[in-house]
Enzyme design. Structure first.
Site, PDB file in Angstrom:
ATOM      1  N   ASN A   1       9.596   4.523   3.111  1.00  0.00           N
ATOM      2  CA  ASN A   1       9.374   4.120   4.496  1.00  0.00           C
ATOM      3  C   ASN A   1      10.638   3.463   5.027  1.00  0.00           C
ATOM      4  OD1 ASN A   1       6.606   4.022   3.168  1.00  0.00           O
ATOM      5  ND2 ASN A   1       6.060   3.643   5.298  1.00  0.00           N
TER       6      ASN A   1
ATOM      7  N   CYS B   1       4.107   9.458   0.239  1.00  0.00           N
ATOM      8  CA  CYS B   1       2.708   9.833   0.108  1.00  0.00           C
ATOM      9  C   CYS B   1       2.616  10.840  -1.027  1.00  0.00           C
ATOM     10  CB  CYS B   1       2.194  10.448   1.404  1.00  0.00           C
ATOM     11  SG  CYS B   1       0.510  11.071   1.252  1.00  0.00           S
TER      12      CYS B   1
ATOM     13  N   ARG C   1       0.847  -1.201   0.000  1.00  0.00           N
ATOM     14  CA  ARG C   1       0.000   0.000   0.000  1.00  0.00           C
ATOM     15  C   ARG C   1       0.887   1.257   0.000  1.00  0.00           C
ATOM     16  NH1 ARG C   1      -0.488   4.533   2.772  1.00  0.00           N
ATOM     17  NH2 ARG C   1      -0.083   3.400   4.694  1.00  0.00           N
ATOM     18  N   ASP C   2       1.538   1.548   1.115  1.00  0.00           N
ATOM     19  CA  ASP C   2       2.346   2.770   1.204  1.00  0.00           C
ATOM     20  C   ASP C   2       3.496   2.707   0.199  1.00  0.00           C
ATOM     21  OD1 ASP C   2       3.161   5.217   2.165  1.00  0.00           O
ATOM     22  OD2 ASP C   2       3.404   4.585   4.231  1.00  0.00           O
TER      23      ASP C   2
ATOM     24  N   HIS D   1       9.162   7.239   8.118  1.00  0.00           N
ATOM     25  CA  HIS D   1       9.757   7.312   6.784  1.00  0.00           C
ATOM     26  C   HIS D   1      11.223   7.690   6.986  1.00  0.00           C
ATOM     27  CE1 HIS D   1       6.174   7.044   4.038  1.00  0.00           C
ATOM     28  NE2 HIS D   1       5.600   7.085   5.234  1.00  0.00           N
TER      29      HIS D   1
ATOM     30  N   HIS E   1       5.261   4.682  12.763  1.00  0.00           N
ATOM     31  CA  HIS E   1       5.335   4.568  11.298  1.00  0.00           C
ATOM     32  C   HIS E   1       6.326   5.633  10.818  1.00  0.00           C
ATOM     33  CE1 HIS E   1       3.059   4.081   7.316  1.00  0.00           C
ATOM     34  NE2 HIS E   1       3.739   5.198   7.113  1.00  0.00           N
TER      35      HIS E   1
HETATM   36  P1  HMG Z   1     -13.084  14.509  -2.545  1.00  0.00           P
HETATM   37  O1  HMG Z   1     -12.808  14.919  -3.960  1.00  0.00           O
HETATM   38  O2  HMG Z   1     -13.198  15.571  -1.537  1.00  0.00           O
HETATM   39  O3  HMG Z   1     -14.366  13.567  -2.406  1.00  0.00           O
HETATM   40  O4  HMG Z   1     -11.964  13.451  -2.137  1.00  0.00           O
HETATM   41  P2  HMG Z   1     -15.849  13.707  -2.829  1.00  0.00           P
HETATM   42  O5  HMG Z   1     -16.646  13.024  -1.755  1.00  0.00           O
HETATM   43  O6  HMG Z   1     -16.172  15.123  -3.187  1.00  0.00           O
HETATM   44  O7  HMG Z   1     -15.881  12.792  -4.148  1.00  0.00           O
HETATM   45  C1  HMG Z   1     -15.190  13.153  -5.321  1.00  0.00           C
HETATM   46  C2  HMG Z   1     -15.151  11.948  -6.259  1.00  0.00           C
HETATM   47  O8  HMG Z   1     -14.426  10.873  -5.642  1.00  0.00           O
HETATM   48  C3  HMG Z   1     -16.538  11.396  -6.557  1.00  0.00           C
HETATM   49  O9  HMG Z   1     -16.465  10.798  -7.849  1.00  0.00           O
HETATM   50  C4  HMG Z   1     -16.691  10.294  -5.540  1.00  0.00           C
HETATM   51  O10 HMG Z   1     -17.579   9.294  -5.918  1.00  0.00           O
HETATM   52  C5  HMG Z   1     -15.283   9.739  -5.494  1.00  0.00           C
HETATM   53  P3  HMG Z   1     -16.923  11.603  -9.170  1.00  0.00           P
HETATM   54  O11 HMG Z   1     -18.377  11.968  -8.906  1.00  0.00           O
HETATM   55  O12 HMG Z   1     -16.023  12.828  -9.268  1.00  0.00           O
HETATM   56  O13 HMG Z   1     -16.704  10.610 -10.280  1.00  0.00           O
HETATM   57  N1  HMG Z   1     -14.974   9.076  -4.232  1.00  0.00           N
HETATM   58  C6  HMG Z   1     -14.492   7.833  -4.154  1.00  0.00           C
HETATM   59  N2  HMG Z   1     -14.182   6.916  -5.095  1.00  0.00           N
HETATM   60  C7  HMG Z   1     -13.700   5.734  -4.672  1.00  0.00           C
HETATM   61  N3  HMG Z   1     -13.501   5.441  -3.377  1.00  0.00           N
HETATM   62  C8  HMG Z   1     -13.783   6.322  -2.404  1.00  0.00           C
HETATM   63  C9  HMG Z   1     -14.308   7.580  -2.789  1.00  0.00           C
HETATM   64  N4  HMG Z   1     -14.689   8.663  -2.103  1.00  0.00           N
HETATM   65  C10 HMG Z   1     -15.095   9.563  -2.988  1.00  0.00           C
HETATM   66  N5  HMG Z   1     -13.571   6.020  -1.139  1.00  0.00           N
HETATM   67  C11 HMG Z   1     -11.146  11.595  -0.846  1.00  0.00           C
HETATM   68  C12 HMG Z   1     -11.895  12.920  -0.841  1.00  0.00           C
HETATM   69  C13 HMG Z   1     -10.870  11.243   0.599  1.00  0.00           C
HETATM   70  C14 HMG Z   1     -12.035  10.544  -1.483  1.00  0.00           C
HETATM   71  C15 HMG Z   1      -9.837  11.741  -1.690  1.00  0.00           C
HETATM   72  O14 HMG Z   1      -9.153  12.897  -1.288  1.00  0.00           O
HETATM   73  C16 HMG Z   1      -8.936  10.542  -1.528  1.00  0.00           C
HETATM   74  O15 HMG Z   1      -9.262   9.459  -1.980  1.00  0.00           O
HETATM   75  N6  HMG Z   1      -7.757  10.723  -0.899  1.00  0.00           N
HETATM   76  C17 HMG Z   1      -6.854   9.601  -0.633  1.00  0.00           C
HETATM   77  C18 HMG Z   1      -5.466  10.094  -0.494  1.00  0.00           C
HETATM   78  C19 HMG Z   1      -4.543   8.943  -0.166  1.00  0.00           C
HETATM   79  O16 HMG Z   1      -4.860   7.783  -0.375  1.00  0.00           O
HETATM   80  N7  HMG Z   1      -3.336   9.280   0.344  1.00  0.00           N
HETATM   81  C20 HMG Z   1      -2.350   8.295   0.689  1.00  0.00           C
HETATM   82  C21 HMG Z   1      -2.685   7.510   1.916  1.00  0.00           C
HETATM   83  S1  HMG Z   1      -2.309   8.355   3.442  1.00  0.00           S
HETATM   84  C22 HMG Z   1      -0.622   8.018   3.720  1.00  0.00           C
HETATM   85  O17 HMG Z   1       0.050   7.533   2.862  1.00  0.00           O
HETATM   86  C23 HMG Z   1      -0.024   8.274   5.080  1.00  0.00           C
HETATM   87  C24 HMG Z   1       0.204   7.004   5.896  1.00  0.00           C
HETATM   88  O18 HMG Z   1       1.078   6.106   5.229  1.00  0.00           O
HETATM   89  C25 HMG Z   1       0.817   7.356   7.245  1.00  0.00           C
HETATM   90  C26 HMG Z   1       1.992   8.333   7.155  1.00  0.00           C
HETATM   91  O19 HMG Z   1       2.971   8.047   6.486  1.00  0.00           O
HETATM   92  O20 HMG Z   1       1.873   9.387   7.784  1.00  0.00           O
HETATM   93  C27 HMG Z   1      -1.111   6.263   6.145  1.00  0.00           C
HETATM   94 MG    MG Z   2       3.340   6.342   5.222  1.00  0.00          MG
END
Ligand code: HMG
Ligand code: MG
Length: 308
Positions: free
Chosen positions: A250, A241, A16-17, A210, A208
């Site tokens: 990481n 990210c 995933r990450d 990096h 966690h």
């Molecule tokens: P948004 O644009 O504000 O959402 O995104 P919305 O509710 O307005 O929806 C916009 C569009 O997205 C719509 O589709 C929804 O249906 C769709 P459209 O009508 O435009 O075709 N949608 C979805 N589709 C599939 N699955 C869903 C979903 N939700 C809405 N769940 C949202 C908000 C949260 C969805 C977006 O910003 C997003 O997906 N962000 C994810 C970012 C991400 O994955 N980042 C990496 C992970 S975090 C990380 O790596 C840190 C970590 O490792 C720890 C660390 O290192 O600190 C965990």
């Molecule tokens: Mg991370």
């Protein structure tokens, strides 16, 4: 002498990450093989994908196909990230049996990453927690930018405690404290963890890191001294990210295992098998493993070749 735990749980985030930040698309069958190799290595947790917007993170599209194709081992848990109710519904439909929600300790990063304020993100997790409870699915919570934010810089330990406590109130079984951009040092880790353990039991906290600035293992050591026993890592040191500019890999699982095993700390994980998984996935990505352990291994192999 500081005291260390006799056993540490390694929580693998490579599929995933590790993959979410890669430019090269990895086909579903390779993602499945990678996860299965990591599970075969004895890792008790292998984070298998994310049900986020495919527009936001195209690399995690197909996580439903990954779960469908996976031969799951009973001894292994395969969590997936979900940002909201939509994500939870998709995860349930795909047969997920473990999920993780994710937010952060700084507002600017939360906005960039999940387009919400921190308070809104917690509200978005309520229906996730409700559905999870109905389906008897454990929820983990991530707090990103706990040691610093790419947009705001310094993050106060109190801000980390506030968000982590909100996640615990929501019912998460564990909070993973993330140094998303790898700026933390042992002093910062000690400050954040001491603030946290006054509110949340140490056995509910994971770390966690990096390794952007080479401090991840030092930060792990500090965490172990503070009774933390779950550490996230990514095979081959992949990761980052997409919404954290400058975030590099990481902490590599091989490097973590090398240190823990050298300290006689049990993990139940085979470093050789993790190394095989790292070679497999970096081959699929067309790059070399980032881990120090495998770089040393490759250098050793070259020296051995030169000697013949
Ligand atoms: P948004 O644009 O504000 O959402 O995104 P919305 O509710 O307005 O929806 C916009 C569009 O997205 C719509 O589709 C929804 O249906 C769709 P459209 O009508 O435009 O075709 N949608 C979805 N589709 C599939 N699955 C869903 C979903 N939700 C809405 N769940 C949202 C908000 C949260 C969805 C977006 O910003 C997003 O997906 N962000 C994810 C970012 C991400 O994955 N980042 C990496 C992970 S975090 C990380 O790596 C840190 C970590 O490792 C720890 C660390 O290192 O600190 C965990
Ligand atoms: Mg991370």
């Amino acid at each position: 002498m500081p005291t260390y735990p006799s056993r540490v749980t390694v929580y693998e985030v490579g599929p995933r990450d590790g993959l979410q930040n890669e430019a090269r698309h990895v086909p579903v069958e390779d993602r499945v093989r990678y996860i299965e190799m990591l599970a075969d290595a004895g890792l008790p947790f292998v984070e298998a994908g994310a049900f986020v917007s495919p527009k936001a993170v195209p690399q995690m599209a197909g996580s439903d196909e990954v779960l469908a194709a996976l031969h799951r081992k009973e001894s292994v848990r395969y969590p997936v990230l979900v940002p909201n109710e939509r994500g939870m519904e998709r995860a349930l439909a795909a047969g997920a049996s473990d999920v993780a929600v994710f937010t952060a300790a700084s507002e600017s990063f939360t906005r960039a990453n999940i387009n919400a304020t921190i308070a809104e993100s917690i509200e978005n997790f309520r229906p996730v927690a409700r559905l999870a409870q109905q389906h008897n699915i454990p929820v983990r919570g991530y707090v990103s930018t706990a040691l610093g934010c790419p947009y705001e810089g310094y993050v106060a330990p109190e801000a980390v405690v506030r968000v982590a406590s909100a996640l615990v109130e929501l019912g998460v079984w564990q909070v993973s404290i993330g140094d998303t951009i790898g700026v933390g040092t042992p002093a910062g880790v000690e400050a954040v963890l001491s603030a946290l353990v006054s509110e949340i039991p140490a056995d509910m906290i994971a770390v966690h890191f990096h390794d952007t600035r080479g401090t991840a293992l030092a930060n792990v050591l500090t965490s172990l001294q503070m009774a933390i026993t779950t550490v996230d890592s990514s095979s081959a040191g992949l990761g980052g990210c997409p919404y954290a500019p400058g975030a590099s890999g990481n902490l590599a699982t091989e490097d973590l295992l090398y240190m823990l095993h050298g300290m006689n700390i049990d993990t139940g994980v085979s470093i050789e098998k993790v190394a095989e998984a790292s070679f497999f996935i970096t081959g699929a990505l067309g790059r070399r493993p980032e881990s120090k352990f495998l770089q040393a291994f490759a250098a050793g192999a070259r020296q051995a070749d030169a000697a013949h």
